[in-house]
Design a protein around this motif. Sequence first.
Motif, PDB file in Angstrom:
ATOM      1  N   TYR A   1     -21.071   5.480 -28.639  1.00 53.07           N
ATOM      2  CA  TYR A   1     -19.705   5.063 -28.029  1.00 53.07           C
ATOM      3  C   TYR A   1     -19.068   6.114 -27.147  1.00 53.07           C
ATOM      4  N   VAL A   2     -18.803   5.686 -25.987  1.00 55.94           N
ATOM      5  CA  VAL A   2     -18.622   6.784 -25.150  1.00 55.94           C
ATOM      6  C   VAL A   2     -17.065   6.629 -24.783  1.00 55.94           C
ATOM      7  N   MET A   3     -16.072   7.528 -24.468  1.00 55.79           N
ATOM      8  CA  MET A   3     -15.079   7.659 -24.139  1.00 55.79           C
ATOM      9  C   MET A   3     -14.721   8.522 -23.126  1.00 55.79           C
ATOM     10  N   SER A   4     -14.307   7.919 -21.758  1.00 55.58           N
ATOM     11  CA  SER A   4     -14.216   8.536 -20.647  1.00 55.58           C
ATOM     12  C   SER A   4     -12.775   8.560 -20.008  1.00 55.58           C
ATOM     13  N   SER A   5     -12.553   9.477 -19.483  1.00 57.02           N
ATOM     14  CA  SER A   5     -11.222   9.569 -18.711  1.00 57.02           C
ATOM     15  C   SER A   5     -11.377  10.340 -17.328  1.00 57.02           C
ATOM     16  N   VAL A   6     -10.674   9.986 -16.250  1.00 60.20           N
ATOM     17  CA  VAL A   6     -10.714  10.581 -14.997  1.00 60.20           C
ATOM     18  C   VAL A   6      -9.356  10.920 -14.525  1.00 60.20           C
ATOM     19  N   LYS A   7      -9.439  12.110 -13.957  1.00 63.93           N
ATOM     20  CA  LYS A   7      -8.162  12.810 -13.403  1.00 63.93           C
ATOM     21  C   LYS A   7      -8.224  13.056 -12.140  1.00 63.93           C
ATOM     22  N   ASP A   8      -7.138  13.167 -11.264  1.00 63.04           N
ATOM     23  CA  ASP A   8      -7.410  13.515  -9.692  1.00 63.04           C
ATOM     24  C   ASP A   8      -7.062  15.142  -9.498  1.00 63.04           C
ATOM     25  N   HIS A   9      -7.035  15.340  -8.271  1.00 61.40           N
ATOM     26  CA  HIS A   9      -6.818  17.008  -8.244  1.00 61.40           C
ATOM     27  C   HIS A   9      -5.711  17.411  -8.594  1.00 61.40           C
ATOM     28  N   ASP A  10      -4.547  16.917  -8.913  1.00 66.40           N
ATOM     29  CA  ASP A  10      -3.430  17.411  -9.349  1.00 66.40           C
ATOM     30  C   ASP A  10      -3.372  17.414 -11.226  1.00 66.40           C
ATOM     31  N   ASP A  11      -4.686  17.060 -11.455  1.00 59.35           N
ATOM     32  CA  ASP A  11      -5.052  16.936 -13.096  1.00 59.35           C
ATOM     33  C   ASP A  11      -4.116  15.843 -13.502  1.00 59.35           C
ATOM     34  N   GLU A  12      -3.572  14.873 -12.899  1.00 56.99           N
ATOM     35  CA  GLU A  12      -2.974  13.710 -13.312  1.00 56.99           C
ATOM     36  C   GLU A  12      -4.068  12.586 -13.854  1.00 56.99           C
ATOM     37  N   GLU A  13      -3.883  11.990 -15.014  1.00 54.74           N
ATOM     38  CA  GLU A  13      -4.771  11.108 -15.452  1.00 54.74           C
ATOM     39  C   GLU A  13      -4.764   9.831 -14.620  1.00 54.74           C
ATOM     40  N   MET A  14      -5.724   9.417 -14.042  1.00 54.19           N
ATOM     41  CA  MET A  14      -6.007   8.164 -13.245  1.00 54.19           C
ATOM     42  C   MET A  14      -6.428   6.950 -14.051  1.00 54.19           C
TER      43      MET A  14
ATOM     44  N   VAL B   1     -30.501  23.957   1.357  1.00 50.97           N
ATOM     45  CA  VAL B   1     -30.067  23.722   2.978  1.00 50.97           C
ATOM     46  C   VAL B   1     -30.338  22.369   3.140  1.00 50.97           C
ATOM     47  N   PRO B   2     -29.052  21.628   3.197  1.00 55.06           N
ATOM     48  CA  PRO B   2     -29.066  20.169   3.472  1.00 55.06           C
ATOM     49  C   PRO B   2     -28.975  19.931   5.109  1.00 55.06           C
ATOM     50  N   GLU B   3     -29.604  18.601   5.171  1.00 52.11           N
ATOM     51  CA  GLU B   3     -30.037  18.402   6.738  1.00 52.11           C
ATOM     52  C   GLU B   3     -28.766  17.606   7.491  1.00 52.11           C
ATOM     53  N   ASN B   4     -28.227  16.778   6.287  1.00 53.16           N
ATOM     54  CA  ASN B   4     -26.962  15.790   6.753  1.00 53.16           C
ATOM     55  C   ASN B   4     -25.753  15.797   5.780  1.00 53.16           C
ATOM     56  N   GLY B   5     -25.407  17.047   5.212  1.00 50.89           N
ATOM     57  CA  GLY B   5     -24.541  17.177   4.281  1.00 50.89           C
ATOM     58  C   GLY B   5     -24.943  17.054   3.016  1.00 50.89           C
ATOM     59  N   VAL B   6     -24.127  16.992   2.094  1.00 51.96           N
ATOM     60  CA  VAL B   6     -24.288  16.940   0.640  1.00 51.96           C
ATOM     61  C   VAL B   6     -23.130  15.859   0.011  1.00 51.96           C
ATOM     62  N   ARG B   7     -23.753  15.387  -1.111  1.00 53.49           N
ATOM     63  CA  ARG B   7     -22.695  14.640  -1.893  1.00 53.49           C
ATOM     64  C   ARG B   7     -22.938  14.755  -3.222  1.00 53.49           C
ATOM     65  N   PHE B   8     -21.992  14.711  -4.143  1.00 48.38           N
ATOM     66  CA  PHE B   8     -21.898  14.664  -5.635  1.00 48.38           C
ATOM     67  C   PHE B   8     -21.155  13.543  -6.094  1.00 48.38           C
ATOM     68  N   ARG B   9     -21.440  12.678  -7.130  1.00 52.43           N
ATOM     69  CA  ARG B   9     -20.840  11.627  -7.606  1.00 52.43           C
ATOM     70  C   ARG B   9     -21.433  11.432  -8.839  1.00 52.43           C
ATOM     71  N   GLN B  10     -20.626  10.612  -9.727  1.00 59.23           N
ATOM     72  CA  GLN B  10     -21.270  10.433 -11.215  1.00 59.23           C
ATOM     73  C   GLN B  10     -20.763   9.164 -11.891  1.00 59.23           C
ATOM     74  N   ARG B  11     -21.288   8.620 -12.707  1.00 56.51           N
ATOM     75  CA  ARG B  11     -20.712   7.702 -13.805  1.00 56.51           C
ATOM     76  C   ARG B  11     -20.165   8.270 -14.999  1.00 56.51           C
ATOM     77  N   PRO B  12     -19.451   7.215 -15.518  1.00 60.83           N
ATOM     78  CA  PRO B  12     -19.187   7.848 -16.909  1.00 60.83           C
ATOM     79  C   PRO B  12     -20.668   7.668 -17.678  1.00 60.83           C
ATOM     80  N   GLU B  13     -20.801   8.406 -18.674  1.00 61.16           N
ATOM     81  CA  GLU B  13     -21.973   8.718 -19.265  1.00 61.16           C
ATOM     82  C   GLU B  13     -22.626   7.149 -19.947  1.00 61.16           C
ATOM     83  N   VAL B  14     -22.353   6.266 -18.913  1.00 62.22           N
ATOM     84  CA  VAL B  14     -23.051   4.895 -19.197  1.00 62.22           C
ATOM     85  C   VAL B  14     -23.676   4.421 -17.894  1.00 62.22           C
ATOM     86  N   HIS B  15     -24.906   3.933 -17.914  1.00 63.15           N
ATOM     87  CA  HIS B  15     -25.676   3.653 -16.747  1.00 63.15           C
ATOM     88  C   HIS B  15     -25.019   2.502 -16.163  1.00 63.15           C
ATOM     89  N   LEU B  16     -24.879   1.297 -16.793  1.00 63.41           N
ATOM     90  CA  LEU B  16     -24.362  -0.006 -16.466  1.00 63.41           C
ATOM     91  C   LEU B  16     -22.933   0.065 -16.129  1.00 63.41           C
TER      92      LEU B  16
END
Length: 401
Positions: free
Chosen positions: A374-387, A210-225
């Motif tokens: 060795y990390v290979m990361s790809s990001v897509k939008d909500h239409d499943d189009e690669e960004m 039960v959050p008090e001021n909303g909730v947020r989810f976010r993430q890096r590629p699997e590289v901390h830097l």
Amino acid sequence: MRVFAVVVAVITLCAVQAAVAGVDELTIGGRYMWDATVWSGAEERVGGAWDDVDFVNGTETRRARVFLKGKAYEHLKFKVVYDFSASDEIGLKDAYLDFVGVPGVGNIRVGQSLEPLCFNELTSSKHISFIERASLNAFAPSRNTGVMVHDKAVDGKLNYQVGFFLDTGVMAGKRGDDDYSVAARLAYLVAGEEKSEKAVHLGGAINYYVPENGVRFRQRPEVHLSDRLVDTGTLTNAETVLRYGGEVAGVFGPFYFAGEYIATSIAKSDEDAPERDRGDEWLADDGSLSGFYAEAGYFLTGEHRVYKGGLWDRTKPGSNFLEDGGLGAWEVVARYSSLDLNDDSAEIYGGKMDDVTIGLNWYLHSNARLMFNYVMSSVKDHDDEEMGVVNAFTMRTQIDF
């Protein structure tokens, strides 16, 4: 280094005082992890995907921790862990008392510790197979302050945890009535024995928040830097959040595998949409997000992954590096993970990220290793189009004591 010296001095004084006070058992320890990252390229596929994102080569102290743990007497254990890897603050990690062997209950933990959700998150950073955890740990609440019952059953094959937690942050501080959660996890050894060359694990967990001021989810590629590439923004009218998932893992000689799935259901409140700050979002309807990973590894030198207490544990090389001609333990690993922070019906457009990671781990000793990913990361939008796509080579030197 001044911060480190102060922390070590304080813990040493506490240890001396505890010993004088008659503490039965006392251990001082810590870990140090140093990382280096080289980006091999970032390619934008859709305009604006990498706005305000910098992929800069660099190094960092990922973790630098010291801890004090012990047993005051037969039925009371304690642990305090500080991390000083951040240059501007000291982070409090674990800080709790464990009441052991309470009749009819088991063990009761009071204080700051990990909420029981996500096999990959609960496994110590000393024992994970990759430099960074899988991207679904964006859903893991990590450490908070609360009360948790935990114990073993069924001849030690079943591990369980049930707890109530307050969302307290790094120094266990809390103001207000909301921001609380109820969490539970079961982990069962369905075949084999702990620490053996054969073990099959099944598990499941649930977390109601039960959050008090909303909730947020976010993430890096699997590289901390790195900057975070997928982000829901703060969902300000989130009334409750239900997270639940399943786990599977297995050890078969030098080969092992693990996989996990977590779903997150977000219930919106009935409030009307107010004026919002930059970065805040508003749920149009109840939303659903999810993530999963599958990983596998193989020890080229014949060792096996160690399963203990419902989690991965320390790997011990068959021979230590440079001792009697030893080579240490060599391990190859691979993982695919996916994190989906989109829900069109709820108008959540956080993005979807897929990561493929291959790695090589060299255990010089059971307390020291070098890691290469060795990390290979790809990001897509909500239409499943690669960004966009981005790749990185990372390495780590690790020692714990």
